[in-house]
Design a protein around this motif. Sequence first.
Motif, PDB file in Angstrom:
ATOM      1  N   LEU A 112       0.843  -1.194   0.000  1.00 30.23           N
ATOM      2  CA  LEU A 112       0.000   0.000   0.000  1.00 30.23           C
ATOM      3  C   LEU A 112       0.880   1.246   0.000  1.00 30.23           C
ATOM      4  N   GLY A 113       1.946   1.204   0.809  1.00 28.13           N
ATOM      5  CA  GLY A 113       2.873   2.332   0.859  1.00 28.13           C
ATOM      6  C   GLY A 113       3.493   2.598  -0.507  1.00 28.13           C
ATOM      7  N   VAL A 114       3.923   1.538  -1.176  1.00 30.17           N
ATOM      8  CA  VAL A 114       4.521   1.674  -2.507  1.00 30.17           C
ATOM      9  C   VAL A 114       3.509   2.294  -3.463  1.00 30.17           C
ATOM     10  N   ALA A 115       2.269   1.780  -3.421  1.00 25.90           N
ATOM     11  CA  ALA A 115       1.247   2.240  -4.357  1.00 25.90           C
ATOM     12  C   ALA A 115       0.937   3.714  -4.136  1.00 25.90           C
ATOM     13  N   LEU A 116       0.788   4.116  -2.875  1.00 28.92           N
ATOM     14  CA  LEU A 116       0.455   5.513  -2.602  1.00 28.92           C
ATOM     15  C   LEU A 116       1.577   6.428  -3.093  1.00 28.92           C
ATOM     16  N   MET A 117       2.822   6.022  -2.829  1.00 31.16           N
ATOM     17  CA  MET A 117       3.968   6.820  -3.247  1.00 31.16           C
ATOM     18  C   MET A 117       4.029   6.931  -4.768  1.00 31.16           C
ATOM     19  N   CYS A 118       3.815   5.801  -5.450  1.00 32.97           N
ATOM     20  CA  CYS A 118       3.966   5.794  -6.907  1.00 32.97           C
ATOM     21  C   CYS A 118       2.817   6.492  -7.615  1.00 32.97           C
ATOM     22  N   LEU A 119       1.618   6.395  -7.033  1.00 31.72           N
ATOM     23  CA  LEU A 119       0.449   6.926  -7.736  1.00 31.72           C
ATOM     24  C   LEU A 119       0.279   8.424  -7.526  1.00 31.72           C
ATOM     25  N   PHE A 120       0.614   8.897  -6.329  1.00 32.44           N
ATOM     26  CA  PHE A 120       0.224  10.265  -6.017  1.00 32.44           C
ATOM     27  C   PHE A 120       1.379  11.266  -6.016  1.00 32.44           C
ATOM     28  N   ILE A 121       2.601  10.791  -6.207  1.00 32.81           N
ATOM     29  CA  ILE A 121       3.714  11.729  -6.305  1.00 32.81           C
ATOM     30  C   ILE A 121       4.320  11.586  -7.698  1.00 32.81           C
ATOM     31  N   PRO A 122       4.391  12.681  -8.439  1.00 28.67           N
ATOM     32  CA  PRO A 122       4.936  12.602  -9.808  1.00 28.67           C
ATOM     33  C   PRO A 122       6.458  12.531  -9.798  1.00 28.67           C
ATOM     34  N   TRP A 123       7.007  11.330  -9.720  1.00 31.83           N
ATOM     35  CA  TRP A 123       8.455  11.182  -9.674  1.00 31.83           C
ATOM     36  C   TRP A 123       9.062  11.468 -11.031  1.00 31.83           C
ATOM     37  N   PRO A 124      10.199  12.180 -11.062  1.00 31.99           N
ATOM     38  CA  PRO A 124      10.826  12.459 -12.354  1.00 31.99           C
ATOM     39  C   PRO A 124      11.561  11.248 -12.923  1.00 31.99           C
ATOM     40  N   ASN A 125      12.089  10.387 -12.073  1.00 34.33           N
ATOM     41  CA  ASN A 125      12.810   9.227 -12.600  1.00 34.33           C
ATOM     42  C   ASN A 125      12.740   8.071 -11.614  1.00 34.33           C
ATOM     43  N   TRP A 126      13.257   6.905 -12.055  1.00 31.05           N
ATOM     44  CA  TRP A 126      13.034   5.704 -11.259  1.00 31.05           C
ATOM     45  C   TRP A 126      13.804   5.700  -9.957  1.00 31.05           C
ATOM     46  N   TRP A 127      15.016   6.268  -9.939  1.00 32.27           N
ATOM     47  CA  TRP A 127      15.793   6.091  -8.705  1.00 32.27           C
ATOM     48  C   TRP A 127      15.291   6.978  -7.582  1.00 32.27           C
ATOM     49  N   LEU A 128      14.709   8.127  -7.934  1.00 32.43           N
ATOM     50  CA  LEU A 128      14.043   8.900  -6.883  1.00 32.43           C
ATOM     51  C   LEU A 128      12.783   8.156  -6.440  1.00 32.43           C
ATOM     52  N   ALA A 129      12.078   7.585  -7.430  1.00 31.71           N
ATOM     53  CA  ALA A 129      10.835   6.875  -7.127  1.00 31.71           C
ATOM     54  C   ALA A 129      11.099   5.688  -6.214  1.00 31.71           C
ATOM     55  N   VAL A 130      12.190   4.976  -6.458  1.00 29.08           N
ATOM     56  CA  VAL A 130      12.430   3.772  -5.659  1.00 29.08           C
ATOM     57  C   VAL A 130      12.789   4.158  -4.222  1.00 29.08           C
ATOM     58  N   ILE A 131      13.447   5.305  -4.063  1.00 32.11           N
ATOM     59  CA  ILE A 131      13.728   5.762  -2.695  1.00 32.11           C
ATOM     60  C   ILE A 131      12.412   6.103  -1.990  1.00 32.11           C
ATOM     61  N   GLY A 132      11.568   6.864  -2.694  1.00 28.05           N
ATOM     62  CA  GLY A 132      10.283   7.241  -2.103  1.00 28.05           C
ATOM     63  C   GLY A 132       9.437   6.024  -1.790  1.00 28.05           C
ATOM     64  N   ALA A 133       9.369   5.100  -2.741  1.00 28.03           N
ATOM     65  CA  ALA A 133       8.534   3.914  -2.543  1.00 28.03           C
ATOM     66  C   ALA A 133       9.078   3.062  -1.400  1.00 28.03           C
ATOM     67  N   SER A 134      10.409   2.966  -1.287  1.00 29.48           N
ATOM     68  CA  SER A 134      10.994   2.182  -0.203  1.00 29.48           C
ATOM     69  C   SER A 134      10.635   2.795   1.145  1.00 29.48           C
ATOM     70  N   VAL A 135      10.710   4.126   1.209  1.00 29.36           N
ATOM     71  CA  VAL A 135      10.348   4.791   2.464  1.00 29.36           C
ATOM     72  C   VAL A 135       8.876   4.511   2.786  1.00 29.36           C
ATOM     73  N   GLY A 136       8.019   4.649   1.770  1.00 27.70           N
ATOM     74  CA  GLY A 136       6.601   4.389   1.985  1.00 27.70           C
ATOM     75  C   GLY A 136       6.354   2.970   2.465  1.00 27.70           C
ATOM     76  N   ALA A 137       7.014   2.014   1.806  1.00 32.78           N
ATOM     77  CA  ALA A 137       6.825   0.607   2.156  1.00 32.78           C
ATOM     78  C   ALA A 137       7.327   0.337   3.570  1.00 32.78           C
ATOM     79  N   ALA A 138       8.507   0.871   3.886  1.00 35.25           N
ATOM     80  CA  ALA A 138       9.099   0.605   5.195  1.00 35.25           C
ATOM     81  C   ALA A 138       8.271   1.242   6.302  1.00 35.25           C
ATOM     82  N   VAL A 139       7.797   2.458   6.071  1.00 33.66           N
ATOM     83  CA  VAL A 139       7.037   3.159   7.116  1.00 33.66           C
ATOM     84  C   VAL A 139       5.730   2.425   7.394  1.00 33.66           C
ATOM     85  N   LEU A 140       5.004   2.061   6.342  1.00 31.19           N
ATOM     86  CA  LEU A 140       3.721   1.385   6.575  1.00 31.19           C
ATOM     87  C   LEU A 140       3.927  -0.019   7.147  1.00 31.19           C
ATOM     88  N   GLY A 141       4.956  -0.710   6.659  1.00 28.79           N
ATOM     89  CA  GLY A 141       5.258  -2.042   7.208  1.00 28.79           C
ATOM     90  C   GLY A 141       5.589  -1.942   8.691  1.00 28.79           C
TER      91      GLY A 141
END
Lengths: 364, 331
Positions: free
Chosen positions: A93-122
Amino acid sequence: MERMPHWADVVLVPLLNLLIAFFLSGLVMWAIGENPFKAIQIMVSGALGSTYGWGYTLYYATNFMLTGLGFAVASHAGLFNIGGEGQATMGGLGVALMCLFIPWPNWWLAVIGASVGAAVLGAAWAAIPAWLQAKRGSHIVITTIMFNFIASALLNYLLVNVLRPEGAMDPSTASFPAATTLPSIHQMLGVFGIPFARHTPANVTLLLAVAACVLVWLLIWHTRLGYEIRAFGKSEPAASYAGIRPVRITMYAMLISGALGGLMAVNSTMGESGRLIMNASEGAGFIGIAVALMGRNHPFGVFLAALLFGFLYQGGGELALWANVPRELVIVIQALVILFTGALDNVVRMPLEKLFLRVQKGRA
Amino acid sequence: MTMMKTTLGAAAVLALSAVAALAEPAIIYDIGGKYDKSFNEAAFHGAAKWAKETGKKYREFQIQTQAQRSQALRQLAQMGANPIVMTGFAFADTLDKVAPDYPKTKFVIVDSVVKEPNVESIVFHEEQGSYLVGMLAAMASKTGTVGFIGGMDIPLIRKFECGYAQGVKAVAPKDKIIGNMTGTTPSAWNDPVKGGELAKAQMSQGADVIFAAAGGTGIGVLQSMADAGKLGIGVDSNQDYLHPGHVLTSMVKRVNVAVYNAFMEGDNVKPGVKVMGLANNGVDYSYDKYNEKLITPEMKAKVDAAKKEIIDGKIKVHDYMTDNKCPVQID
């Protein structure tokens, strides 16, 4: 105290367990009229014989590595975190929220954001059972397994009622934007001119999982917190007497454990499906328990055990595809390995221990 | 490096020779597995019937993990299987990505629409069949209360429920409809005990006819209704024979016919969307020796008239999935 040598404990016991499990699987194969040697050959060549096979084996291994590490960290603190599944679900859910609602410019910023989202919710999902255990003494096995069901029901509600795009049939989110697509191993190795099969799900998250192995090793054996976690896990009264606060350690261990479990979703949700689907964790939370048990809660052991289970998953899939072996039988083989490496460990360990002791006495 | 190239080369050769050797059709079942007593099993029966009649072989695969969706599709396509049929809407997203890579292979997806030039999408008008069994339920009910028990709470099952409710209201506008979903996880498809309990709960609220659209869970619903001497309604396959005299009818969804036809057509599968409704026998209500005593000639006449009107377009049954809303109140 007399013990068997360390190498026998970490290498010989798991190896013998595996051999027994494979031997029994072979008997089952033989009983239903399949050639066990041919089956093994299909599994090995299907999972390890080509870069295509490796692409899948490594993908599954990445999942199991992260959930296995999660279980191992809690286990060092004497906590049996059976809720990896729920924590991975919330991580998704954390990954999905991060990926869907934040317009990431590229994958490596996105993966950092998604990892934070996943880790925080987990971690948040592990925090409630941890707090109940620490403050109220509610048994963590019960609460974490209950939280698996709550996570699944919550995600189901969100996917059906909130996150599902209008008119879509599948209870899943919309596809993530193209910018969040993680580079596959094929693309990564392609940079160096090394050929690797296209269309396999293994992706950059594998590196994240390997990094997590190293970090967990540093944490457990080379930091003060790690020492406290181990001391607490060995004996709570002794740890308390030494000034280690039980509530603090329970919370920290479970938060780290939950965060690692949540991170698994980066691989499955962002790396493979590119959208959040129902049941994205697919039992990896439970496989993680077996992986950690087999790996003796050591990150390197977890790494190896995760590879083994990745092999079993991919090899099993190939077996079903090529030999018309029913899917249920593939599950039997996987279950036998779990049974012997996890639950029935002592069947091999105790006789082996006796044998070693006798040999040592004979020498003395 | 050289080692890797050799293996890759060998794999390519293997794939090529496989293409030449194989032109069998293949079917991939969704995670529920081929013996789910419902949707996947209906597909399996279609495939089995084809094999028996033609004496030919087909390939099948039951997926175990999400990643195996694309894996199975690609592997079967490389083996040269044609056409490749898959059951369940969960394949849609994967097929969308895989189909363009194998332009010479025909893919058939049941229960979803994938717009690719080599894909046939088969969808059903479940709301039409559900409407008819809803009418029958309302006519058979003595208490003025009828029930619906769904499997997993997903839009597709809401579509069944909504069609059913519209049918009930068409006959008896004042009738009450009680709706329950068995669960929110896939285990809801296979929980006959809970299905039976839900049926008992609905009966205690006055329901005397219950439509179960719940896969294996429905078996428990039908059992409970038969035990209480009341009426159940089956789904997907014709389940009238399970409890003769206590299954009013079944909402038949002919997945088996869809699979059988696709296998028969082989490479001549026509890409595009194929809608199977009342008009082309894709869905229907069942009427056979097991339930002919339950459905009076008047009831049958009324339902058949409605069936004709739906086919002619005079009655429009609302499809829940077009707007995620149902025009009829369900308690």
